[in-house]
Design a protein around this motif. Sequence first.
Motif, PDB file in Angstrom:
ATOM      1  N   SER A 337       0.825  -1.210   0.000  1.00  0.00           N
ATOM      2  CA  SER A 337       0.000   0.000   0.000  1.00  0.00           C
ATOM      3  C   SER A 337       0.859   1.261   0.000  1.00  0.00           C
ATOM      4  CB  SER A 337      -0.929   0.005   1.220  1.00  0.00           C
ATOM      5  OG  SER A 337      -1.885  -1.023   1.123  1.00  0.00           O
ATOM      6  N   CYS A 338       1.949   1.228   0.754  1.00  0.00           N
ATOM      7  CA  CYS A 338       2.841   2.400   0.803  1.00  0.00           C
ATOM      8  C   CYS A 338       3.478   2.659  -0.554  1.00  0.00           C
ATOM      9  CB  CYS A 338       3.920   2.193   1.864  1.00  0.00           C
ATOM     10  SG  CYS A 338       3.312   2.321   3.559  1.00  0.00           S
ATOM     11  N   PHE A 339       3.893   1.609  -1.235  1.00  0.00           N
ATOM     12  CA  PHE A 339       4.473   1.757  -2.572  1.00  0.00           C
ATOM     13  C   PHE A 339       3.436   2.318  -3.540  1.00  0.00           C
ATOM     14  CE2 PHE A 339       8.345   0.070  -1.383  1.00  0.00           C
ATOM     15  CZ  PHE A 339       9.185  -0.186  -2.452  1.00  0.00           C
ATOM     16  N   TYR A 340       2.231   1.794  -3.450  1.00  0.00           N
ATOM     17  CA  TYR A 340       1.160   2.260  -4.325  1.00  0.00           C
ATOM     18  C   TYR A 340       0.874   3.740  -4.078  1.00  0.00           C
ATOM     19  CZ  TYR A 340      -3.483   2.974  -6.264  1.00  0.00           C
ATOM     20  OH  TYR A 340      -4.546   3.480  -6.952  1.00  0.00           O
ATOM     21  N   ALA A 341       0.687   4.101  -2.809  1.00  0.00           N
ATOM     22  CA  ALA A 341       0.328   5.483  -2.472  1.00  0.00           C
ATOM     23  C   ALA A 341       1.432   6.460  -2.846  1.00  0.00           C
ATOM     24  CB  ALA A 341       0.008   5.581  -0.978  1.00  0.00           C
ATOM     25  N   SER A 342       2.683   6.110  -2.545  1.00  0.00           N
ATOM     26  CA  SER A 342       3.788   7.029  -2.834  1.00  0.00           C
ATOM     27  C   SER A 342       3.981   7.217  -4.330  1.00  0.00           C
ATOM     28  CB  SER A 342       5.085   6.525  -2.194  1.00  0.00           C
ATOM     29  OG  SER A 342       5.502   5.309  -2.784  1.00  0.00           O
ATOM     30  N   SER A 343       3.848   6.135  -5.111  1.00  0.00           N
ATOM     31  CA  SER A 343       4.036   6.243  -6.563  1.00  0.00           C
ATOM     32  C   SER A 343       2.926   7.058  -7.204  1.00  0.00           C
ATOM     33  CB  SER A 343       4.110   4.850  -7.199  1.00  0.00           C
ATOM     34  OG  SER A 343       2.896   4.138  -7.024  1.00  0.00           O
ATOM     35  N   ARG A 344       1.689   6.876  -6.734  1.00  0.00           N
ATOM     36  CA  ARG A 344       0.569   7.635  -7.314  1.00  0.00           C
ATOM     37  C   ARG A 344       0.635   9.101  -6.909  1.00  0.00           C
ATOM     38  NH1 ARG A 344       0.961   2.629  -8.996  1.00  0.00           N
ATOM     39  NH2 ARG A 344      -0.801   1.990 -10.310  1.00  0.00           N
ATOM     40  N   MET A 345       1.106   9.381  -5.709  1.00  0.00           N
ATOM     41  CA  MET A 345       1.225  10.775  -5.291  1.00  0.00           C
ATOM     42  C   MET A 345       2.324  11.473  -6.078  1.00  0.00           C
ATOM     43  SD  MET A 345      -0.093  13.101  -3.490  1.00  0.00           S
ATOM     44  CE  MET A 345      -1.138  12.212  -2.333  1.00  0.00           C
ATOM     45  N   LEU A 346       3.433  10.784  -6.305  1.00  0.00           N
ATOM     46  CA  LEU A 346       4.525  11.364  -7.094  1.00  0.00           C
ATOM     47  C   LEU A 346       4.084  11.561  -8.539  1.00  0.00           C
ATOM     48  CD1 LEU A 346       7.413  12.347  -7.123  1.00  0.00           C
ATOM     49  CD2 LEU A 346       8.179  10.000  -7.512  1.00  0.00           C
ATOM     50  N   LEU A 347       3.319  10.621  -9.066  1.00  0.00           N
ATOM     51  CA  LEU A 347       2.769  10.752 -10.414  1.00  0.00           C
ATOM     52  C   LEU A 347       1.886  11.997 -10.515  1.00  0.00           C
ATOM     53  CD1 LEU A 347       1.880   9.708 -13.261  1.00  0.00           C
ATOM     54  CD2 LEU A 347       0.133   8.355 -12.067  1.00  0.00           C
ATOM     55  N   SER A 348       1.031  12.186  -9.523  1.00  0.00           N
ATOM     56  CA  SER A 348       0.138  13.338  -9.518  1.00  0.00           C
ATOM     57  C   SER A 348       0.913  14.648  -9.425  1.00  0.00           C
ATOM     58  CB  SER A 348      -0.847  13.223  -8.343  1.00  0.00           C
ATOM     59  OG  SER A 348      -1.677  14.361  -8.261  1.00  0.00           O
ATOM     60  N   LEU A 349       1.938  14.671  -8.585  1.00  0.00           N
ATOM     61  CA  LEU A 349       2.760  15.872  -8.451  1.00  0.00           C
ATOM     62  C   LEU A 349       3.448  16.209  -9.771  1.00  0.00           C
ATOM     63  CD1 LEU A 349       4.340  15.190  -4.943  1.00  0.00           C
ATOM     64  CD2 LEU A 349       2.830  17.097  -5.504  1.00  0.00           C
ATOM     65  N   ALA A 350       3.934  15.170 -10.449  1.00  0.00           N
ATOM     66  CA  ALA A 350       4.609  15.386 -11.726  1.00  0.00           C
ATOM     67  C   ALA A 350       3.629  15.907 -12.777  1.00  0.00           C
ATOM     68  CB  ALA A 350       5.255  14.086 -12.205  1.00  0.00           C
ATOM     69  N   ARG A 351       2.435  15.343 -12.819  1.00  0.00           N
ATOM     70  CA  ARG A 351       1.428  15.787 -13.786  1.00  0.00           C
ATOM     71  C   ARG A 351       0.956  17.216 -13.487  1.00  0.00           C
ATOM     72  NH1 ARG A 351      -1.063  11.491 -16.815  1.00  0.00           N
ATOM     73  NH2 ARG A 351       0.678  10.144 -17.375  1.00  0.00           N
ATOM     74  N   SER A 352       1.099  17.630 -12.232  1.00  0.00           N
ATOM     75  CA  SER A 352       0.697  18.981 -11.845  1.00  0.00           C
ATOM     76  C   SER A 352       1.829  19.993 -11.989  1.00  0.00           C
ATOM     77  CB  SER A 352       0.193  18.984 -10.388  1.00  0.00           C
ATOM     78  OG  SER A 352      -0.895  18.107 -10.223  1.00  0.00           O
ATOM     79  N   GLY A 353       2.999  19.525 -12.420  1.00  0.00           N
ATOM     80  CA  GLY A 353       4.141  20.417 -12.567  1.00  0.00           C
ATOM     81  C   GLY A 353       4.838  20.726 -11.264  1.00  0.00           C
ATOM     82  N   GLN A 354       4.609  19.915 -10.223  1.00  0.00           N
ATOM     83  CA  GLN A 354       5.210  20.150  -8.915  1.00  0.00           C
ATOM     84  C   GLN A 354       6.278  19.117  -8.569  1.00  0.00           C
ATOM     85  OE1 GLN A 354       1.602  20.223  -6.526  1.00  0.00           O
ATOM     86  NE2 GLN A 354       1.486  22.454  -6.660  1.00  0.00           N
ATOM     87  N   ALA A 355       6.666  18.332  -9.568  1.00  0.00           N
ATOM     88  CA  ALA A 355       7.737  17.345  -9.434  1.00  0.00           C
ATOM     89  C   ALA A 355       8.335  17.160 -10.822  1.00  0.00           C
ATOM     90  CB  ALA A 355       7.191  16.018  -8.896  1.00  0.00           C
ATOM     91  N   PRO A 356       9.569  16.636 -10.912  1.00  0.00           N
ATOM     92  CA  PRO A 356      10.151  16.382 -12.235  1.00  0.00           C
ATOM     93  C   PRO A 356       9.196  15.599 -13.121  1.00  0.00           C
ATOM     94  CG  PRO A 356      11.795  16.022 -10.539  1.00  0.00           C
ATOM     95  CD  PRO A 356      10.489  16.278  -9.825  1.00  0.00           C
ATOM     96  N   ARG A 357       8.988  16.068 -14.335  1.00  0.00           N
ATOM     97  CA  ARG A 357       7.953  15.512 -15.196  1.00  0.00           C
ATOM     98  C   ARG A 357       8.205  14.072 -15.618  1.00  0.00           C
ATOM     99  NH1 ARG A 357       6.245  20.468 -19.281  1.00  0.00           N
ATOM    100  NH2 ARG A 357       5.518  21.892 -17.658  1.00  0.00           N
ATOM    101  N   VAL A 358       9.440  13.631 -15.476  1.00  0.00           N
ATOM    102  CA  VAL A 358       9.729  12.248 -15.835  1.00  0.00           C
ATOM    103  C   VAL A 358       8.900  11.285 -14.990  1.00  0.00           C
ATOM    104  CG1 VAL A 358      11.665  12.078 -14.214  1.00  0.00           C
ATOM    105  CG2 VAL A 358      11.581  10.561 -16.188  1.00  0.00           C
ATOM    106  N   PHE A 359       8.546  11.700 -13.772  1.00  0.00           N
ATOM    107  CA  PHE A 359       7.753  10.836 -12.892  1.00  0.00           C
ATOM    108  C   PHE A 359       6.286  10.797 -13.286  1.00  0.00           C
ATOM    109  CE2 PHE A 359      11.298  12.212 -10.038  1.00  0.00           C
ATOM    110  CZ  PHE A 359      11.924  10.974  -9.987  1.00  0.00           C
ATOM    111  N   GLY A 360       5.909  11.587 -14.280  1.00  0.00           N
ATOM    112  CA  GLY A 360       4.544  11.546 -14.783  1.00  0.00           C
ATOM    113  C   GLY A 360       4.362  10.556 -15.914  1.00  0.00           C
ATOM    114  N   TRP A 361       5.443   9.873 -16.285  1.00  0.00           N
ATOM    115  CA  TRP A 361       5.387   8.906 -17.385  1.00  0.00           C
ATOM    116  C   TRP A 361       4.667   7.636 -16.935  1.00  0.00           C
ATOM    117  CZ3 TRP A 361       7.150   4.024 -18.789  1.00  0.00           C
ATOM    118  CH2 TRP A 361       7.168   3.751 -20.171  1.00  0.00           C
TER     119      TRP A 361
END
Length: 557
Positions: A337-361
Amino acid sequence: MEKDAVLPDEAPVGDEAVSKTLTSVWKRFIDGSSDASAENETERAMQSRHLMMIAIGGTIGTGIFLSAGSAIALAGPGSALLSYFVVGIFVYSVVISLGEMSAMFPVSGAFSVFGSRFVSPALGFTLGWNYWFQCELTAAAIILQYWAPQVQAWEWALVIIVPVFLLQLIHVRVYGESEYWFALVKVLMIIVFIFAGLIYDWGGVKGHPGPGLSNFRNGQAFIGGFQNFAQTFVYAFYSFGGVELVAVAAGESVQPHKTVPRAVKATFLRIVLFYILTILTIGLCINWQDPTLLSAADNSDVTASPLTVVFQRAGFGAAAHVVNAVLLTAVLSATNSCFYASSRMLLSLARSGQAPRVFGWVTSRGVPVPALVMALAVSSVTFLTTIWGEGIVFTWLLNITGISALLVWGSIGLISLRFRAAYRAQGRSLSDLPYTQPFFPLLPAGVVVLALLMFIAEGYSAVKKQPFEAKNVIATYIGVALYIVLYFGYTIYERFGRGVRQHFVPLLEVDLQTDAVWKPGEGAMIRDHEGKDEEGTAVTVTPGWRSWLSYAAKHVY
């Protein structure tokens, strides 16, 4: 001959084209502007039963199996029960407030997206990164509590983290299905424990007289006064951690306007069954002075787990092996669950322009591989800290995750109030919401007030602890430093780096359309259609006391 003459001239052009293509591909990969990243989305593949089981038992980990006894040993069974009850009310209010927004806007970023959209981008950025960091540390803390003397902590980490990582790479449906069965095992274990523990306590096991209410008598229920009571909050926060996972998973669930409200309301069952009744059972069966309560958490000794002790005293000698197997399942589940939650949150941040965009792939199967690789890398690095000793590291991780959870939950209360204010300011009807929280604004306002009170209580406890040590205060509030740095750091970046002068989003400019499950005005019509039976007749509610019971049940399950 003419073609041969042209070839030498074309070769450099070809090399240059290849070079430009490679450069372009690399740039697109880093910037996240490639077609694959832009077109591919996570898939809505989790069914209602997946989300329901995640809500009920998805993140039950070592907090309830090993650490719960520490709260009783510290402040007595009465204080521990009261602490878990207060935090339970707090958490229930958080989930209900969050569920109202998540049912309408089912996105993987959940409260991070809501913070940016309904309050300010700085708050969304802070909550997203704070939660990501919290998930990574929670996974580490959980695994650090599950190890054998002959096996190093980092070896356990390797055995647990790698399979979980590979599982996450397949498809979100695999996560949902594996989590369903992991959670089911834990749920059945807790139910059996409560029944066995209460029967033993009441003297129902032949040859094993139960303690009855003796552990709550003669001043043993409340030990150490308010100071010790306040210290038990950190154990409760750690045990309750992850209740917001339902909102994160809403972004990949089928028919979220139906499944999210059901899962959110099931949280009440989780709080009462798995925490309140479990703490009560442990407090009834094991005296607060019993050394096993502390050795279970301090030494990660599964034979000293409150569950194991109660089973053995009730005559079930093989309890240690059964609890050990379930505990391994709990560790795998919570890490999953922690892996799932952290990866989806990082994905969301990247898609929002608040994290390196490579993590939105995202792959064509809807798997955010770069975000998962990052989760794996950070989790692995975290275990290098065990050179200072597993006990020290776990204590710090426990404090960081506890205060981080408190900050995230308190912020959700503020976001809920702001969301309703924007909804009202724009003239929207509450009938458009798939799920409406009861007793508004009591729940979100209560979340803010309780968060402040528990925040103060934690500091009071750290200062009054004898002998006084500055590191106790630092450990208690170290998560606050991260929150402040993230919030004001992003605010400064927005002000001077991007030239944005408006900090808060005006109520009339709050985006209430993007990611909504339906358009304005469609909610009442769709819900009315779904509220009719197969013959097309409207479902009626009997007036009187039955209607009140129906109303209560509507918001409980």
